[in-house]
Write a protein that holds these residues in place. Structure first.
Motif, mmCIF file in Angstrom:
data_model
loop_
_atom_site.group_PDB
_atom_site.id
_atom_site.type_symbol
_atom_site.label_atom_id
_atom_site.label_comp_id
_atom_site.label_asym_id
_atom_site.label_seq_id
_atom_site.Cartn_x
_atom_site.Cartn_y
_atom_site.Cartn_z
ATOM 1 N N GLU A 250 65.564 35.074 -16.093
ATOM 2 C CA GLU A 250 65.899 36.494 -16.144
ATOM 3 C C GLU A 250 65.151 37.184 -17.272
ATOM 4 O O GLU A 250 64.959 36.634 -18.340
ATOM 5 N N GLU B 183 58.720 46.367 -18.620
ATOM 6 C CA GLU B 183 58.786 46.424 -17.169
ATOM 7 C C GLU B 183 57.377 46.403 -16.587
ATOM 8 O O GLU B 183 56.450 46.994 -17.150
ATOM 9 N N ALA C 79 58.728 42.296 -16.789
ATOM 10 C CA ALA C 79 59.989 42.150 -16.060
ATOM 11 C C ALA C 79 59.977 43.033 -14.825
ATOM 12 O O ALA C 79 59.404 44.122 -14.823
ATOM 13 N N ASN D 153 62.361 43.991 -10.989
ATOM 14 C CA ASN D 153 63.502 43.812 -10.103
ATOM 15 C C ASN D 153 62.988 43.309 -8.752
ATOM 16 O O ASN D 153 62.330 44.040 -8.006
ATOM 17 N N ASP E 49 70.373 43.620 -6.879
ATOM 18 C CA ASP E 49 69.318 43.671 -7.884
ATOM 19 C C ASP E 49 69.178 42.315 -8.555
ATOM 20 O O ASP E 49 70.163 41.599 -8.740
ATOM 21 N N VAL F 261 66.628 41.204 -11.837
ATOM 22 C CA VAL F 261 65.499 41.435 -12.731
ATOM 23 C C VAL F 261 65.051 40.094 -13.296
ATOM 24 O O VAL F 261 65.849 39.356 -13.875
ATOM 25 N N GLY G 268 59.815 46.451 -5.646
ATOM 26 C CA GLY G 268 59.871 47.168 -6.909
ATOM 27 C C GLY G 268 59.129 48.489 -6.881
ATOM 28 O O GLY G 268 58.620 48.937 -7.899
#
Length: 222
Positions: free
Chosen positions: A82, A89, A127, A129, A158, A160, A209
């Motif tokens: 995770e 992001e 990162a 989703n 979701d 991530v 995403g």
């Protein structure tokens, strides 16, 4: 008082002494040669260099997973760790997305299996989703949109995860298209229109995403 006469040795004694001295000199010379030449080490110039250790890069299966009754994806097994605090992001330019089918053509009794592959093309971890809420599969033929995985998707979720720099992530399980036309109003309709076969061409486009695939995957229905 007279000096005593020096005792004289026999010629044989002198010969033995000279022989012992010669043997000693030969031994010393041999020892010096061994130390310098070191013949026990072998011919280092001709010896092959040791092979470098090669580490093969691996692809971690994760992203989009098992399908629901209408091809909408469920959760994501075997995903990367995770996303941790401090991991930025993934930007649109950091990730490439590819649409995949398990075959280039399908017989009349075969249903296409659809997947997503995404790759972090940047040089830093990021990162993203990769849950079902951000995934979409769309099948078209010409200008006609036949099927969307989001039309009848239920309980989107979701997830991530952190994608390492250079890492490719592929669907753990494909989504099955049942070769029917989808719409938000026909999810429970058992008589949905069936896509024509007989060599008809279709294209799969995917997105995850918010990042669409760079191209579509073409396939033929028999």
């Amino acid at each position: 008082m007279s000096t005593p006469a020096r005792r004289r040795h026999s010629p044989a004694v002198y010969r033995r002494r000279r022989l012992a001295l010669l043997i000693l000199l030969i031994g010393v010379a041999a020892l010096v040669w061994l130390l310098i030449a070191q013949p026990w080490r072998g011919d280092t110039a001709s010896a092959p260099a040791s092979s470098p250790t090669v580490t093969l890069a691996t692809t971690t299966p994760s992203a989009a997973p098992s399908s629901t009754s209408d091809g909408a994806t469920a959760d994501v097994p075997d995903a990367p760790a995770e996303g941790a605090d401090g991991v930025a992001e993934c930007a649109r330019g950091d990730v490439s997305v590819e649409a995949l089918t398990d075959q280039a053509s399908y017989a009349a009794d075969q249903n296409p299996q659809l997947s997503i592959r995404l790759t972090n093309t940047s040089d830093t971890d990021c990162a993203m989703n990769v849950g079902t809420s951000g995934q979409s599969f769309t099948v078209t033929s010409g200008n006609d949109t036949w099927w969307r995985s989001t039309d009848c998707q239920t309980e989107p979720s979701d997830m991530v995860v952190t994608i390492a720099a250079g890492q490719s992530v592929t669907s753990a399980a494909p989504v099955t298209w049942d070769r029917t036309r989808s719409s938000v109003d026909s999810c429970q309709d058992p008589n949905r229109a069936t896509a024509p076969g007989g060599g008809a061409s279709y294209h799969l486009a995917v997105a995850i995403g918010g990042i669409p695939s760079t191209s579509t995957a073409q396939f033929i229905l028999g």
